[in-house]
Design a protein around this motif. Sequence first.
Motif, PDB file in Angstrom:
ATOM      1  N   PHE A  71      56.894  15.182 -19.687  1.00 35.07           N
ATOM      2  CA  PHE A  71      55.967  16.312 -19.606  1.00 35.07           C
ATOM      3  C   PHE A  71      55.619  16.649 -18.158  1.00 35.07           C
ATOM      4  O   PHE A  71      55.364  17.805 -17.840  1.00 35.07           O
ATOM      5  N   ARG A  72      55.619  15.664 -17.284  1.00 34.22           N
ATOM      6  CA  ARG A  72      55.371  15.938 -15.869  1.00 34.22           C
ATOM      7  C   ARG A  72      56.484  16.811 -15.294  1.00 34.22           C
ATOM      8  O   ARG A  72      56.224  17.710 -14.481  1.00 34.22           O
TER       9      ARG A  72
ATOM     10  N   LEU B  86      51.834  25.282 -30.412  1.00 32.82           N
ATOM     11  CA  LEU B  86      52.882  26.153 -29.891  1.00 32.82           C
ATOM     12  C   LEU B  86      53.818  25.422 -28.928  1.00 32.82           C
ATOM     13  O   LEU B  86      55.047  25.592 -29.003  1.00 32.82           O
ATOM     14  N   TYR B  87      53.283  24.613 -28.028  1.00 30.03           N
ATOM     15  CA  TYR B  87      54.141  23.922 -27.053  1.00 30.03           C
ATOM     16  C   TYR B  87      55.150  23.021 -27.759  1.00 30.03           C
ATOM     17  O   TYR B  87      56.349  23.036 -27.442  1.00 30.03           O
ATOM     18  N   ASN B  88      54.675  22.217 -28.707  1.00 29.57           N
ATOM     19  CA  ASN B  88      55.577  21.309 -29.421  1.00 29.57           C
ATOM     20  C   ASN B  88      56.635  22.067 -30.207  1.00 29.57           C
ATOM     21  O   ASN B  88      57.797  21.663 -30.266  1.00 29.57           O
TER      22      ASN B  88
ATOM     23  N   ALA C  29      60.902  22.223 -29.207  1.00 28.88           N
ATOM     24  CA  ALA C  29      61.715  21.507 -30.205  1.00 28.88           C
ATOM     25  C   ALA C  29      63.119  22.063 -30.303  1.00 28.88           C
ATOM     26  O   ALA C  29      63.983  21.461 -30.954  1.00 28.88           O
ATOM     27  N   SER C  30      63.382  23.218 -29.679  1.00 29.12           N
ATOM     28  CA  SER C  30      64.712  23.813 -29.754  1.00 29.12           C
ATOM     29  C   SER C  30      65.072  24.417 -28.399  1.00 29.12           C
ATOM     30  O   SER C  30      64.202  24.746 -27.589  1.00 29.12           O
ATOM     31  N   ALA C  31      66.382  24.581 -28.181  1.00 27.83           N
ATOM     32  CA  ALA C  31      66.846  25.178 -26.925  1.00 27.83           C
ATOM     33  C   ALA C  31      66.373  26.622 -26.800  1.00 27.83           C
ATOM     34  O   ALA C  31      65.970  27.066 -25.719  1.00 27.83           O
TER      35      ALA C  31
ATOM     36  N   ASN D 161      47.154  19.529 -27.307  1.00 25.97           N
ATOM     37  CA  ASN D 161      48.087  19.315 -28.407  1.00 25.97           C
ATOM     38  C   ASN D 161      49.504  19.248 -27.839  1.00 25.97           C
ATOM     39  O   ASN D 161      50.306  20.174 -27.969  1.00 25.97           O
ATOM     40  N   VAL D 162      49.790  18.151 -27.155  1.00 26.30           N
ATOM     41  CA  VAL D 162      51.097  17.936 -26.542  1.00 26.30           C
ATOM     42  C   VAL D 162      51.607  16.575 -26.987  1.00 26.30           C
ATOM     43  O   VAL D 162      50.941  15.561 -26.763  1.00 26.30           O
ATOM     44  N   HIS D 163      52.756  16.540 -27.637  1.00 22.82           N
ATOM     45  CA  HIS D 163      53.328  15.279 -28.121  1.00 22.82           C
ATOM     46  C   HIS D 163      54.040  14.562 -26.976  1.00 22.82           C
ATOM     47  O   HIS D 163      55.243  14.710 -26.769  1.00 22.82           O
TER      48      HIS D 163
END
Length: 269
Positions: A71-72, A144-146, A150-152, A213-215
């Motif tokens: 994430f960084r 939304l971020y996750n 999740a896809s290209a 909300n970031v996995h």
Amino acid sequence: MTEHGAHLVGSLPILAVLGCAIGYLCLARRARRRNPARGWSRWRTAGFVAGLALLGAALAPPVASFAHADFRGHMVQHLIVGMYAPLALVLGAPVTLMLRALPAGGGRRLTAVLHSRPARMVAHPVVALLLSTGSLVVLYFTPLYNAATASAAGHWLLHAHFLLSGCLFAYVIAGPDPASGRPGARARLVYLGCAVAVHAVVAQLMYGGFWVNVHAPVAEVQGGAEIMYYGGDIAELLLAAALVATWRPAPRTGAGRGPAVTRYARRSW
């Protein structure tokens, strides 16, 4: 997708960046030929090429690989694509270059588009602020971020949003290109101050783990928050410097009319 196909897809952004660089240089050459006395600023050319170089670096390894794994890395990529590269691209004044290089008819059509109501609405500072900075709240404090990462395809849409909204905000705040209905420098500094405040609050909430909300592991999220906080401050200081550098007080037109009112006129690049 085969390894060859994946490599080809990964090369497309670099090819697009190279195509933009060639197109800009061709337009600059044409502008110089059409009006040798006026020419075209090498500083503007250098700014635009530097923006493309930043964009290419952000979309290619090792930055792109780091962004997909950490994430960084995503936050580093976000800052380059959404803040640093857009400022350099906007300072290249691509619209002004097109107006100088295009035939008279094409220039009139482009001017009509710039003065159209939809263009004025999109280029309003509030709209630019919401799209560029306000969208961070939706991105990092909802799923939304996750979902996007999740896809290209989601990744590329995210990059496109960062780039276009970043260019829009830089254009509205400090762009040397013409903009219909652009407010004065003081008002734009206020909008820039709002962007600074929102960035700071989002970064602090993210670092503290409030509603984010970031996995990703906590250490990565906190590191990304620090990168957003300090890296965003530097980018916004550069944007403020660009605003100040491209504007100067206009001379007073009368005497004995009470307190002077400072007006701003665009400095010639």
